[in-house]
Design an enzyme around this catalytic site. Sequence first.
Site, PDB file in Angstrom:
ATOM      1  N   ASP A  76    -181.344 -22.043 -26.628  1.00  0.00           N
ATOM      2  CA  ASP A  76    -181.486 -21.484 -25.285  1.00  0.00           C
ATOM      3  C   ASP A  76    -182.848 -21.950 -24.756  1.00  0.00           C
ATOM      4  O   ASP A  76    -183.657 -22.553 -25.476  1.00  0.00           O
ATOM      5  CB  ASP A  76    -181.339 -19.955 -25.293  1.00  0.00           C
ATOM      6  CG  ASP A  76    -180.893 -19.428 -23.922  1.00  0.00           C
ATOM      7  OD1 ASP A  76    -181.080 -20.145 -22.919  1.00  0.00           O
ATOM      8  OD2 ASP A  76    -180.385 -18.300 -23.846  1.00  0.00           O
TER       9      ASP A  76
HETATM   10  C1  NOJ Z   1    -181.193 -18.900 -20.331  1.00  0.00           C
HETATM   11  C2  NOJ Z   1    -179.937 -18.104 -20.533  1.00  0.00           C
HETATM   12  O1  NOJ Z   1    -180.103 -17.183 -21.578  1.00  0.00           O
HETATM   13  C3  NOJ Z   1    -178.723 -18.960 -20.825  1.00  0.00           C
HETATM   14  O2  NOJ Z   1    -177.585 -18.142 -20.802  1.00  0.00           O
HETATM   15  C4  NOJ Z   1    -178.619 -20.067 -19.850  1.00  0.00           C
HETATM   16  O3  NOJ Z   1    -177.465 -20.826 -20.122  1.00  0.00           O
HETATM   17  C5  NOJ Z   1    -179.863 -20.925 -19.928  1.00  0.00           C
HETATM   18  N1  NOJ Z   1    -181.018 -20.098 -19.595  1.00  0.00           N
HETATM   19  C6  NOJ Z   1    -179.799 -22.131 -19.003  1.00  0.00           C
HETATM   20  O4  NOJ Z   1    -179.846 -21.742 -17.693  1.00  0.00           O
END
Ligand code: NOJ
Length: 971
Positions: A506
Amino acid sequence: MRKIAILFLMTLTALAATSSTTQPLSAVVTFDSQVTHPAGSQAPGNQYIFFGAHAKPGDKESDDPAMNLSKLTDFNVTTRGRMIPANPASPQYAKVIAPGGAPVVNTGLLYNGGQPNTYRDFATFRITNPAVTSFSVWVLDSTLKSTANGNAGLAFRINGGDPVATCATVRAAFSNEFTRFIVTGASICDVFTIAVLGGTNNSFLSIAGLTFEVIPDPAMAGKKNALVEQPGWLDLNKNGEKDIYEDPTQPLEKRIKNLLKQMTQEEKVGQLNQLVLGRRQDDVKLFPLMRKGEVSSYIWTTTDPALRNQFQRIAVHQSRLGIPIIFGMDMIHGTSTLFPIALGLACSFEPTLLERAQSVSARESRAEGVEWVFAPMCDLARDPRWGRVAETSGEDPYLSALCNAAQVRGFQGTNPAAPDRVAACLKHFVGYSAVTGGRDYNDSEITEWTLRNMHLPSFHAGVKAGVLTLMSSFNTIGGIPAVANHHALTDILRNEWGFTGYVVSDWESVKEMIPWGYAKDKADATRLALNAGNDMDMKAEAYVPNLANEIKAGRVTQATMDEAVRRVLRVKFQVGLFDQPYVDEAAYKPAQKKPEDLALARECVTKSTVLIKNTGVLPLGKAIKKIALIGPVGDDHREILGCWAGRCSWSEPTLASALKAALPQETTLTVVKGCSINTLPGTKTLQDGRIVPDESAPPTDADLKIDEAVQAAKDADVVIMAIGEPKGWTGENASRAFLTLSGNQQALFDAVAATGKPVVAIIFSGRPLALPAVWEKAAAVLYAWQPGSEAGNGLADLLLGKVSPSARLSMSVPRDVAQVPIFYNHYNTGRPRSGQYRDMKDMDAKFWFGYGLTYTTFEYSPVRLIPSTNDKPAEAVVTVANTGKREGIEVVQMYIRQLVCHVGARPKQELRGFKRVALKPGEKADVSFPLTGEVLGFTTLDGKWQVDAGEYQVWIAPHAQDGTPVSYIHN
Ligand code: NOJ
């Protein structure tokens, strides 16, 4: 005409030094001012943009057919500036002559140079055709002047650098002169900008049009390696031969192997690196990285497919091996056409509905230039304080598994390389939803038993459905950050489940291991993440500078990295990027929604909205002549779209306008906002005039008009209240301590309810809210979640009875936040009737998972068990009868309990089957569920599916807390 010729040489050393392709990487700009436009410049081959009276900034051509303009084919242009009013009397009104001599009287775009000796960009463009390396651009201006001194002028910039050519000539108003910039040696994706230089005072320029003229490059003619594009394949490594990896007819694994063999260590590391890209000037800084092969993927934060193709061309044309970039983005419940949030869609208990919705999202995403979506979210929603429950399919692992597998099928179809499909990404792996106290980004404590049987089934189902990627999560489990959890990422995902795609971290979670206190520095974090099985680094920029060193030092093996690279390449091949790296720019229509997609979105709203109370007021009868629609979401264009609203920030119709359109003419609808969805923090004004937040000042609500709302309610036959929580309080980083209505909405509701008029409450939220006064005082409650683009029409269908509600709660609604986490599939415990809170006698949720009403009633017979035969498993059967006056859909649910399990106690109830059954009034149907091992079993601590012989209880019921269990002995 006076002719000045100035030669400026721009050597883009940094860019040139990094490339080994045949494309020249330094541009030479020749500047010609006040030239006569050559006759015949409108000949085919030249490309024009004019700024007509009706043209808007960004338009590629005027809408004036008399101008006979051709579409730009080799350039992608965006402009900034403001239109001159179409008023011929205005002194700023441009009167210019188009090339070829035709007068154009209704054209012009004014750019005010503003500050002295600074420049402002007017038009930015990139070459879209790799064959174009030299061209001239003619700027047709009607006025270029400064009222005070002579240094106003046109400037030309390359890749965001300083102006390389300027014209410092003051011209007479409406001079209709041309300035020509001749660019040679340009490189595809270079960014060219025509800017306006400000004089000391009020300088301005009105530009009427741009003409692009491609100059054939003799140096490129007949060159073997000039172009990557070959008939039926791409010469990605530009060696003039069809390598195995470039050959679409070769088997996937052979292509991967062939490519891997050609890669340097740096290029391999680059394939594990994901960065973020949008329409920003400093994006040009990414060019050298791409040319070195250091970028594998972008999070694509904008929508312009042409711009996306520009960047892709850099990777394909200017990196040594031409490995395409994979563009990813969060398309959670749609992008242009927005569907209800996943938590709502799961309430349909119709997985194919999610599949259909996500196939629309896949098509729209791919058209925008995204071939990889960061969805579906497989986290299990047990704590409504956690804002991200909105993105999940609810609290039940069985329903969630079916919904998420369906979403994978919707996104990927049977061929993720198809132009209307994308790669899906199961997230967040794993345990993110169990964060302590529902606080986002926190730690989770999950036992292996709970992990295997509650949190993992949904991911496993997604992997079995063929998902191509996963995202690791932010949380720790037992102190181990998920991005470094070898047990989850390797033992389970790869070794047990055989997953062959890649895992992306993430956002920056690789480097977040440092503040967690788990990694010493980025190098340490790189080693921990890669060795655990996290292949791609999202945005942390940890792998690129460190991974090669970690390998050299023996802390990561070459084999580990090669395997990670193989996984990334595999997915890129599977989504077809090596054979078709570009999106079809012509096919893309921004924010265009298809009627059939909107119809599906509307169907989704009607199937996701849960009727949780109805004293008989719904559906609204013909006798109702006066309706008051009260509350902040009643006429709102944004809140209904929900969190992660894709590329969409505005919705039409609203609930108010949809209702107005649907109601008979003689019915009046009075719309009163009553208050804001939220209050604004109190503020104070500083001495210097600045307004800053002030915690001691009371919050403000400019929309607070409770009296007006009460009056509207008194005047109405029935009140619809559209209330809930702000969408900004849901989704990521949006945990809540209280499950209440936000701002002044509770006061508004209480005052309206006190009028005694029947209130139909519609709740808009991304989580279950605990609203005892609403449950008690409202005559009817529709739980609408965040319904998306067709909120208004879908809700009008339900309110007016055009469609009957059929949704069931995918997440239990607590009585009070004090009960959470609360979920139906808890343990029986050793003392099932004890353990109540001293100060809250009722341990039950207010509405349990599976609960929901419709406009008719159903009756269930006792459950009958049909023993197994040689060719048929045992079955549980119930007869369901429609006992009401309307046709309706009942969601018949089967729950089981294994009474004794020596591996671990099993929950008090587990959903293991459901069916949507449509029945006419008076109609009956037998609904049966097989009692197979697949239905009865569980996952052992070492990941095996186990089915025990012994006694089970079986319920078939309208929701989790209903029905009488029967005993079933499984042999
Ligand atoms: C953080 C989020 O937790 C995740 O769900 C998301 O896909 C990513 N950022 C990218 O935007």
